[in-house]
Write a protein that holds these residues in place. Structure first.
Motif, PDB file in Angstrom:
ATOM      1  N   MET A  36       0.850  -1.192   0.000  1.00 29.10           N
ATOM      2  CA  MET A  36       0.000   0.000   0.000  1.00 29.10           C
ATOM      3  C   MET A  36       0.880   1.234   0.000  1.00 29.10           C
ATOM      4  O   MET A  36       1.975   1.235   0.558  1.00 29.10           O
ATOM      5  CB  MET A  36      -0.912   0.005   1.226  1.00 29.10           C
ATOM      6  CG  MET A  36      -1.923  -1.130   1.238  1.00 29.10           C
ATOM      7  SD  MET A  36      -2.690  -1.337   2.858  1.00 29.10           S
ATOM      8  CE  MET A  36      -1.374  -2.191   3.731  1.00 29.10           C
ATOM      9  N   GLY A  37       0.404   2.292  -0.621  1.00 29.72           N
ATOM     10  CA  GLY A  37       1.181   3.521  -0.659  1.00 29.72           C
ATOM     11  C   GLY A  37       0.294   4.725  -0.875  1.00 29.72           C
ATOM     12  O   GLY A  37      -0.911   4.612  -1.121  1.00 29.72           O
ATOM     13  N   ILE A  38       0.906   5.893  -0.763  1.00 29.85           N
ATOM     14  CA  ILE A  38       0.225   7.160  -0.995  1.00 29.85           C
ATOM     15  C   ILE A  38       0.950   7.902  -2.108  1.00 29.85           C
ATOM     16  O   ILE A  38       2.153   8.155  -2.013  1.00 29.85           O
ATOM     17  CB  ILE A  38       0.199   8.034   0.279  1.00 29.85           C
ATOM     18  CG1 ILE A  38      -0.616   7.350   1.381  1.00 29.85           C
ATOM     19  CG2 ILE A  38      -0.362   9.414  -0.026  1.00 29.85           C
ATOM     20  CD1 ILE A  38      -2.094   7.256   1.114  1.00 29.85           C
ATOM     21  N   TYR A  39       0.230   8.206  -3.176  1.00 23.81           N
ATOM     22  CA  TYR A  39       0.758   9.048  -4.251  1.00 23.81           C
ATOM     23  C   TYR A  39       0.474  10.502  -3.899  1.00 23.81           C
ATOM     24  O   TYR A  39      -0.644  10.851  -3.511  1.00 23.81           O
ATOM     25  CB  TYR A  39       0.080   8.671  -5.572  1.00 23.81           C
ATOM     26  CG  TYR A  39       0.043   9.794  -6.582  1.00 23.81           C
ATOM     27  CD1 TYR A  39       1.180  10.138  -7.312  1.00 23.81           C
ATOM     28  CD2 TYR A  39      -1.134  10.511  -6.792  1.00 23.81           C
ATOM     29  CE1 TYR A  39       1.138  11.175  -8.229  1.00 23.81           C
ATOM     30  CE2 TYR A  39      -1.179  11.543  -7.712  1.00 23.81           C
ATOM     31  CZ  TYR A  39      -0.038  11.876  -8.420  1.00 23.81           C
ATOM     32  OH  TYR A  39      -0.086  12.903  -9.313  1.00 23.81           O
ATOM     33  N   VAL A  40       1.487  11.352  -4.018  1.00 21.06           N
ATOM     34  CA  VAL A  40       1.314  12.774  -3.716  1.00 21.06           C
ATOM     35  C   VAL A  40       1.898  13.622  -4.833  1.00 21.06           C
ATOM     36  O   VAL A  40       3.040  13.428  -5.246  1.00 21.06           O
ATOM     37  CB  VAL A  40       1.998  13.147  -2.375  1.00 21.06           C
ATOM     38  CG1 VAL A  40       1.968  14.667  -2.168  1.00 21.06           C
ATOM     39  CG2 VAL A  40       1.310  12.459  -1.206  1.00 21.06           C
ATOM     40  N   ASP A  41       1.102  14.538  -5.339  1.00 18.44           N
ATOM     41  CA  ASP A  41       1.552  15.579  -6.259  1.00 18.44           C
ATOM     42  C   ASP A  41       1.452  16.887  -5.485  1.00 18.44           C
ATOM     43  O   ASP A  41       0.384  17.483  -5.387  1.00 18.44           O
ATOM     44  CB  ASP A  41       0.683  15.597  -7.512  1.00 18.44           C
ATOM     45  CG  ASP A  41       1.121  16.644  -8.531  1.00 18.44           C
ATOM     46  OD1 ASP A  41       1.970  17.491  -8.178  1.00 18.44           O
ATOM     47  OD2 ASP A  41       0.615  16.623  -9.657  1.00 18.44           O
ATOM     48  N   GLY A  42       2.559  17.303  -4.883  1.00 15.79           N
ATOM     49  CA  GLY A  42       2.544  18.478  -4.025  1.00 15.79           C
ATOM     50  C   GLY A  42       2.901  19.744  -4.779  1.00 15.79           C
ATOM     51  O   GLY A  42       3.858  19.783  -5.551  1.00 15.79           O
ATOM     52  N   ASP A  43       2.137  20.779  -4.586  1.00 15.93           N
ATOM     53  CA  ASP A  43       2.422  22.097  -5.129  1.00 15.93           C
ATOM     54  C   ASP A  43       2.490  23.104  -3.991  1.00 15.93           C
ATOM     55  O   ASP A  43       1.838  22.928  -2.957  1.00 15.93           O
ATOM     56  CB  ASP A  43       1.316  22.548  -6.093  1.00 15.93           C
ATOM     57  CG  ASP A  43       1.295  21.752  -7.385  1.00 15.93           C
ATOM     58  OD1 ASP A  43       2.328  21.140  -7.703  1.00 15.93           O
ATOM     59  OD2 ASP A  43       0.256  21.762  -8.063  1.00 15.93           O
ATOM     60  N   VAL A  44       3.241  24.170  -4.186  1.00 11.42           N
ATOM     61  CA  VAL A  44       3.285  25.276  -3.231  1.00 11.42           C
ATOM     62  C   VAL A  44       2.985  26.551  -4.005  1.00 11.42           C
ATOM     63  O   VAL A  44       3.733  26.921  -4.916  1.00 11.42           O
ATOM     64  CB  VAL A  44       4.647  25.380  -2.536  1.00 11.42           C
ATOM     65  CG1 VAL A  44       4.618  26.507  -1.510  1.00 11.42           C
ATOM     66  CG2 VAL A  44       5.022  24.066  -1.860  1.00 11.42           C
ATOM     67  N   TYR A  45       1.882  27.214  -3.667  1.00 14.63           N
ATOM     68  CA  TYR A  45       1.490  28.416  -4.399  1.00 14.63           C
ATOM     69  C   TYR A  45       0.452  29.175  -3.589  1.00 14.63           C
ATOM     70  O   TYR A  45      -0.158  28.646  -2.654  1.00 14.63           O
ATOM     71  CB  TYR A  45       0.922  28.056  -5.776  1.00 14.63           C
ATOM     72  CG  TYR A  45      -0.368  27.252  -5.725  1.00 14.63           C
ATOM     73  CD1 TYR A  45      -1.605  27.878  -5.823  1.00 14.63           C
ATOM     74  CD2 TYR A  45      -0.337  25.871  -5.572  1.00 14.63           C
ATOM     75  CE1 TYR A  45      -2.777  27.151  -5.763  1.00 14.63           C
ATOM     76  CE2 TYR A  45      -1.507  25.131  -5.519  1.00 14.63           C
ATOM     77  CZ  TYR A  45      -2.724  25.780  -5.612  1.00 14.63           C
ATOM     78  OH  TYR A  45      -3.882  25.049  -5.539  1.00 14.63           O
ATOM     79  N   GLY A  46       0.259  30.430  -3.946  1.00 20.57           N
ATOM     80  CA  GLY A  46      -0.794  31.239  -3.345  1.00 20.57           C
ATOM     81  C   GLY A  46      -2.029  31.242  -4.221  1.00 20.57           C
ATOM     82  O   GLY A  46      -1.946  31.143  -5.447  1.00 20.57           O
ATOM     83  N   LEU A  47      -3.187  31.342  -3.602  1.00 17.62           N
ATOM     84  CA  LEU A  47      -4.425  31.349  -4.376  1.00 17.62           C
ATOM     85  C   LEU A  47      -4.479  32.523  -5.342  1.00 17.62           C
ATOM     86  O   LEU A  47      -5.149  32.459  -6.375  1.00 17.62           O
ATOM     87  CB  LEU A  47      -5.627  31.392  -3.436  1.00 17.62           C
ATOM     88  CG  LEU A  47      -6.025  30.075  -2.768  1.00 17.62           C
ATOM     89  CD1 LEU A  47      -7.228  30.280  -1.874  1.00 17.62           C
ATOM     90  CD2 LEU A  47      -6.321  28.999  -3.807  1.00 17.62           C
ATOM     91  N   THR A  48      -3.761  33.604  -5.028  1.00 16.39           N
ATOM     92  CA  THR A  48      -3.734  34.754  -5.933  1.00 16.39           C
ATOM     93  C   THR A  48      -2.812  34.517  -7.121  1.00 16.39           C
ATOM     94  O   THR A  48      -2.815  35.297  -8.073  1.00 16.39           O
ATOM     95  CB  THR A  48      -3.277  36.013  -5.187  1.00 16.39           C
ATOM     96  OG1 THR A  48      -1.989  35.769  -4.604  1.00 16.39           O
ATOM     97  CG2 THR A  48      -4.267  36.377  -4.086  1.00 16.39           C
ATOM     98  N   ASN A  49      -2.004  33.462  -7.077  1.00 14.01           N
ATOM     99  CA  ASN A  49      -1.090  33.130  -8.164  1.00 14.01           C
ATOM    100  C   ASN A  49      -1.193  31.635  -8.450  1.00 14.01           C
ATOM    101  O   ASN A  49      -0.310  30.855  -8.094  1.00 14.01           O
ATOM    102  CB  ASN A  49       0.345  33.514  -7.809  1.00 14.01           C
ATOM    103  CG  ASN A  49       1.314  33.209  -8.938  1.00 14.01           C
ATOM    104  OD1 ASN A  49       0.916  33.093 -10.100  1.00 14.01           O
ATOM    105  ND2 ASN A  49       2.591  33.079  -8.607  1.00 14.01           N
ATOM    106  N   PRO A  50      -2.276  31.194  -9.090  1.00 15.61           N
ATOM    107  CA  PRO A  50      -2.508  29.755  -9.269  1.00 15.61           C
ATOM    108  C   PRO A  50      -1.465  29.043 -10.105  1.00 15.61           C
ATOM    109  O   PRO A  50      -1.396  27.818 -10.088  1.00 15.61           O
ATOM    110  CB  PRO A  50      -3.889  29.711  -9.940  1.00 15.61           C
ATOM    111  CG  PRO A  50      -4.072  31.059 -10.551  1.00 15.61           C
ATOM    112  CD  PRO A  50      -3.352  32.017  -9.667  1.00 15.61           C
ATOM    113  N   SER A  51      -0.639  29.768 -10.857  1.00 12.33           N
ATOM    114  CA  SER A  51       0.435  29.128 -11.613  1.00 12.33           C
ATOM    115  C   SER A  51       1.735  29.081 -10.825  1.00 12.33           C
ATOM    116  O   SER A  51       2.786  28.732 -11.371  1.00 12.33           O
ATOM    117  CB  SER A  51       0.661  29.866 -12.936  1.00 12.33           C
ATOM    118  OG  SER A  51       1.084  31.199 -12.702  1.00 12.33           O
TER     119      SER A  51
END
Length: 253
Positions: free
Chosen positions: A227-242
């Motif tokens: 068993m495992g956990i797949y994670v696609d982590g992003d770090v961003y502000g809602l005012t800068n979605p890119s």
């Protein structure tokens, strides 16, 4: 026979450990759209997303094996009617730390190696789904008010209990043909009971605890289960979605 697998408690201190370099892969997903195979005439399954938000971390969970809102089948919290955030820390900061995560499980069944995923992160495939309503609804419990029905059997200030299976081969959304094996989803025939817990206490406000119970509901033995956990982590502000485009991937030994 693995009739009941050992309980796995996954402590998700998501706030700063889930940096990832998956942003480009999501941009490339569009080029794989020809491989998508939507199931015909999907039934009205009780897909739901719900937001843990009593502590300093805001984290969304679903009843189809994904967490965060990036791979969720909808983004409207089924309890509040508001848009569920993926993973905000600290609460109210508008700073996000997660695109999507999901539960994966694999095993050897007979002579075949099979894997079932809440979300694959590539083809937008979902291989785990809840039942129809009301059986498939997420259950909410809380220790906050002893006079309320949700107090019974509650563990935390905000419990969510979700049950889903990997047994759907038709009638559910986002059942895809695997682009590596060139075949449709073959179930392990497992049932997952996912319980997640959150608190506002100073010593527990920075994390959400996940408790997975996995049951073999099929007739075949599951060998070499992982068993495992797949994670696609992003770090961003809602005012800068890119903002995820400048994420740096790394880890500390």
């Amino acid at each position: 026979m693995y009739k009941y697998l050992p309980r796995t408690v996954l402590l998700c201190a998501v706030l700063c450990l889930i940096f990832s370099s998956m942003a480009q892969s999501r941009a490339e997903q569009d080029f794989k759209s020809e491989n998508f195979e939507q199931a015909l005439s999907p039934v009205a399954l009780a897909h739901c997303i719900a937001e843990h938000n009593v502590g300093k971390i805001v984290l969304s969970i679903t009843n189809h094996g994904a967490f965060g809102n990036g791979q969720a089948l909808n983004t409207i919290d089924c309890f509040t009617g508001q848009t569920a955030l993926s993973c905000e820390y600290p609460k109210g900061s508008n700073t996000m730390y997660l695109f999507a995560g999901s539960f994966w499980i694999g095993a050897v069944v007979g002579d075949d190696t099979l894997v079932s995923v809440g979300a694959d992160g590539w083809q937008h495939c979902n291989e785990m789904h809840p039942d129809e309503s009301p059986q498939g609804n997420i259950i909410y419990r809380s220790i906050l008010n002893p006079g309320q029905p949700e107090y019974e059997n509650a563990v935390s200030e905000q419990d969510y209990i979700a049950v889903y299976t990997d047994t759907f081969t038709s009638g559910a959304p986002n059942l895809c043909e695997d682009y590596l094996d060139d075949r449709l989803h073959i179930p392990l025939n497992i049932e997952v009971t996912q319980s997640s817990y959150a608190w506002s206490y100073l010593f527990a406000e920075d994390f959400v605890i996940f408790d997975y119970k996995i049951k073999n509901i099929g007739e075949q033995t599951l060998n070499d289960v992982y068993m495992g956990i797949y994670v696609d982590g992003d770090v961003y502000g809602l005012t800068n979605p890119s903002g995820f485009e400048d994420d740096i991937t790394g880890f500390i030994h």
